[in-house]
Design an enzyme around this catalytic site. Structure first.
Site, PDB file in Angstrom:
ATOM      1  N   ARG A  46       0.844  -1.204   0.000  1.00 55.53           N
ATOM      2  CA  ARG A  46       0.000   0.000   0.000  1.00 55.53           C
ATOM      3  C   ARG A  46       0.879   1.253   0.000  1.00 55.53           C
ATOM      4  O   ARG A  46       0.517   2.286  -0.554  1.00 55.53           O
ATOM      5  CB  ARG A  46      -0.968  -0.009   1.198  1.00 55.53           C
ATOM      6  CG  ARG A  46      -1.781   1.259   1.306  1.00 55.53           C
ATOM      7  CD  ARG A  46      -3.090   1.130   2.084  1.00 55.53           C
ATOM      8  NE  ARG A  46      -3.059   0.205   3.189  1.00 55.53           N
ATOM      9  CZ  ARG A  46      -2.490   0.427   4.377  1.00 55.53           C
ATOM     10  NH1 ARG A  46      -1.882   1.579   4.618  1.00 55.53           N
ATOM     11  NH2 ARG A  46      -2.522  -0.480   5.323  1.00 55.53           N
ATOM     12  N   TYR A  98     -16.915  17.734 -14.329  1.00 55.09           N
ATOM     13  CA  TYR A  98     -17.371  16.346 -14.282  1.00 55.09           C
ATOM     14  C   TYR A  98     -18.366  16.147 -13.126  1.00 55.09           C
ATOM     15  O   TYR A  98     -18.092  16.563 -11.991  1.00 55.09           O
ATOM     16  CB  TYR A  98     -16.149  15.428 -14.139  1.00 55.09           C
ATOM     17  CG  TYR A  98     -16.530  14.003 -13.856  1.00 55.09           C
ATOM     18  CD1 TYR A  98     -17.366  13.300 -14.717  1.00 55.09           C
ATOM     19  CD2 TYR A  98     -16.066  13.353 -12.723  1.00 55.09           C
ATOM     20  CE1 TYR A  98     -17.728  11.996 -14.445  1.00 55.09           C
ATOM     21  CE2 TYR A  98     -16.419  12.045 -12.444  1.00 55.09           C
ATOM     22  CZ  TYR A  98     -17.266  11.375 -13.315  1.00 55.09           C
ATOM     23  OH  TYR A  98     -17.632  10.087 -13.035  1.00 55.09           O
ATOM     24  N   ASP A 170      -7.828  19.929 -12.960  1.00 48.64           N
ATOM     25  CA  ASP A 170      -8.159  18.626 -13.534  1.00 48.64           C
ATOM     26  C   ASP A 170      -7.806  18.708 -15.024  1.00 48.64           C
ATOM     27  O   ASP A 170      -8.471  19.398 -15.796  1.00 48.64           O
ATOM     28  CB  ASP A 170      -9.659  18.338 -13.322  1.00 48.64           C
ATOM     29  CG  ASP A 170     -10.079  16.981 -13.867  1.00 48.64           C
ATOM     30  OD1 ASP A 170      -9.385  16.455 -14.748  1.00 48.64           O
ATOM     31  OD2 ASP A 170     -11.123  16.470 -13.419  1.00 48.64           O
ATOM     32  N   LYS A 195      -8.708   7.812 -18.629  1.00 46.98           N
ATOM     33  CA  LYS A 195      -9.029   8.409 -19.923  1.00 46.98           C
ATOM     34  C   LYS A 195      -7.815   8.384 -20.859  1.00 46.98           C
ATOM     35  O   LYS A 195      -7.357   7.326 -21.217  1.00 46.98           O
ATOM     36  CB  LYS A 195      -9.570   9.815 -19.682  1.00 46.98           C
ATOM     37  CG  LYS A 195     -10.667   9.877 -18.597  1.00 46.98           C
ATOM     38  CD  LYS A 195     -11.893   9.121 -18.991  1.00 46.98           C
ATOM     39  CE  LYS A 195     -12.968   8.893 -17.958  1.00 46.98           C
ATOM     40  NZ  LYS A 195     -12.947   9.430 -16.657  1.00 46.98           N
TER      41      LYS A 195
HETATM   42  C1  LIG Z   1     -12.819  15.436 -16.192  1.00 51.34           C
HETATM   43  C2  LIG Z   1     -12.930  14.234 -15.291  1.00 51.34           C
HETATM   44  N1  LIG Z   1     -12.363  14.267 -14.077  1.00 51.34           N
HETATM   45  C3  LIG Z   1     -12.429  13.222 -13.218  1.00 51.34           C
HETATM   46  C4  LIG Z   1     -13.090  12.072 -13.565  1.00 51.34           C
HETATM   47  C5  LIG Z   1     -13.165  10.928 -12.585  1.00 51.34           C
HETATM   48  O1  LIG Z   1     -12.281   9.921 -12.935  1.00 51.34           O
HETATM   49  P1  LIG Z   1     -12.517   8.360 -12.637  1.00 51.34           P
HETATM   50  O2  LIG Z   1     -13.719   7.945 -13.404  1.00 51.34           O
HETATM   51  O3  LIG Z   1     -11.240   7.738 -13.117  1.00 51.34           O
HETATM   52  O4  LIG Z   1     -12.703   8.228 -11.173  1.00 51.34           O
HETATM   53  C6  LIG Z   1     -13.700  11.976 -14.828  1.00 51.34           C
HETATM   54  C7  LIG Z   1     -14.429  10.764 -15.218  1.00 51.34           C
HETATM   55  O5  LIG Z   1     -15.163  10.749 -16.181  1.00 51.34           O
HETATM   56  C8  LIG Z   1     -13.604  13.092 -15.705  1.00 51.34           C
HETATM   57  O6  LIG Z   1     -14.181  13.078 -16.933  1.00 51.34           O
END
Ligand SMILES: Cc1ncc(COP(=O)(O)O)c(C=O)c1O
Length: 379
Positions: A46, A98, A170, A195
């Site tokens: 971990r 998101y 992000d 992604k």
């Molecule tokens: C812009 C963005 N940030 C964060 C996330 C969250 O990521 P995860 O699905 O890997 O937890 C997503 C998921 O679609 C996203 O599109």
């Protein structure tokens, strides 16, 4: 080192025990010690895992940062950043982001006494009236999911520095190939590695990158104390995905541009949200801070109703109807009922996310097939 070479070589060295060119998947939970406390720097997986460390180094290098930390999902990476805060602290967040980030903030962290303000960050100055002595963090996403709004990271970072606030960006939609927020003054970069970094729709993972060692130590403490670490196989998959990030992103950008123009010229299509159009309000900033405009976009039909949108969403054959984005295959999505369903309707509509908006993650297939598919689906 240039970006493409970096994608292939960042973070990985031949394995010290065998010379394996690919970092092995260290599928172990623990490490044998010679005597109590006498070990090779690895105690328990971990806290330390060589496959994860290679990935963390790779993502840090791609973002021109000093330190990387990997998490079991993008949301877990976001969760770790918010856990830097105390009850009473305030966060200024983008009003278009998101849905899962919004859900984490409102449904999980608000009840622990952290206050979130949501604001349109297309003009960075909009955040100024919300800053007070409790404000600790600015959270932004650019381009935003799903409306492709652009935030000026440098302008936001100037405000953050003036008020001694942390700025976290992000960077999922752009990927480190197209945009590097630390170079523009951000303190932390967050990725849903699920992604573009992973790129093949086969893994859920998140990453953070930062330059400040104290911040790194705080976030590492949260990573190991809360335990949302990715497994070594998932780290291997993302490491492997990163090796073609530059080539994939170039093709996502090329295909994205062609699809955006195709949609804009289609008689049945209404508004197209893509930050590469010269008349997009964020175009100048996007051009300044991004190397390309990526493969994400959204659009509305002229016949702007949910039934017409549903017909398109159900009729594509190459574009798969699915959540997520950034993989090699093209996806079509209905934010209102899928990725952004966790945002209350009135909040969504207020921020411009209509019930009939369609989002595309343009993949790297042959462009002729993608255009033909959309053409037959739109009819
Ligand atoms: C812009 C963005 N940030 C964060 C996330 C969250 O990521 P995860 O699905 O890997 O937890 C997503 C998921 O679609 C996203 O599109």
């Amino acid at each position: 080192m240039k970006a493409g070479t970096k994608c292939i070589h960042a973070g990985v060295e031949p394995d010290p025990s065998t010379g394996a060119i690919m970092t092995p998947i260290y599928q172990t939970s623990t490490y044998v010690q010679e005597a109590p406390g006498k070990h090779k720097g690895y105690e328990y997986a971990r806290s330390q895992n060589p496959t994860r460390f290679a990935l963390e180094r790779a993502v840090a290098e791609l973002e021109n940062g000093k330190f990387g930390l990997a998490f079991s999902s993008g949301v877990a990476a976001t969760d770790a950043v918010i856990k830097l805060l105390q009850p009473g602290d305030e966060v200024i967040a983008a009003n278009d982001m998101y849905g899962g980030t919004y859900r984490l903030f409102t449904k999980v962290f608000e009840k622990f006494g952290i206050k979130f303000h949501y604001v349109n960050m297309q003009d960075a100055a909009n955040i100024k009236p919300l800053i007070n002595s409790n404000t600790k963090l600015i959270w932004t996403e650019t381009p935003t999911n799903p409306l492709m709004n652009i935030t000026d990271i440098e302008a936001l970072s100037d405000i953050a520095k003036e008020h001694k606030l942390l700025l976290c960006v992000d960077n999922t939609f752009a990927s480190p190939y197209l945009q590097n927020p630390l170079d523009l003054g951000a303190d932390i970069v967050m990725h849903s590695a699920t992604k573009y970094l992973g790129g093949h729709s086969d893994v859920i993972q998140g990453c953070l990158v930062m330059n400040d060692e104290i911040l790194r130590d705080q976030l590492y403490f949260i990573q190991k104390s809360c335990g949302a670490v990715p497994g070594p196989q998932d780290c291997f998959l993302v490491l492997r995905g990163i090796k073609t990030l530059h080539i994939r992103m170039q093709r996502h950008c090329e295909n994205g541009e062609k699809i955006a123009h195709f949609l804009r010229n289609h008689p049945k299509v209404g508004k197209v949200f893509w930050c590469g159009f010269e008349d997009h309000p964020g175009y100048a900033v996007a051009k300044k801070q991004m190397k390309g405009f990526g493969g994400m976009m959204s659009f509305e039909l002229k016949d702007d109703n949910v039934e017409a949108a549903t017909k398109v969403l159900s009729s594509t054959k190459v574009f798969a109807l699915a959540e997520s984005l950034g993989g090699v295959e093209s996806l079509i999505n209905h934010p209102a009922s899928m990725t952004h369903a966790s945002i209350p309707r009135e909040e969504r509509i207020k921020n411009g996310l209509s019930d009939s908006l369609i989002r595309l993650s343009v993949g790297i297939e042959d462009i002729e097939d993608l255009i033909e598919d959309l053409n037959q689906a739109i009819g």
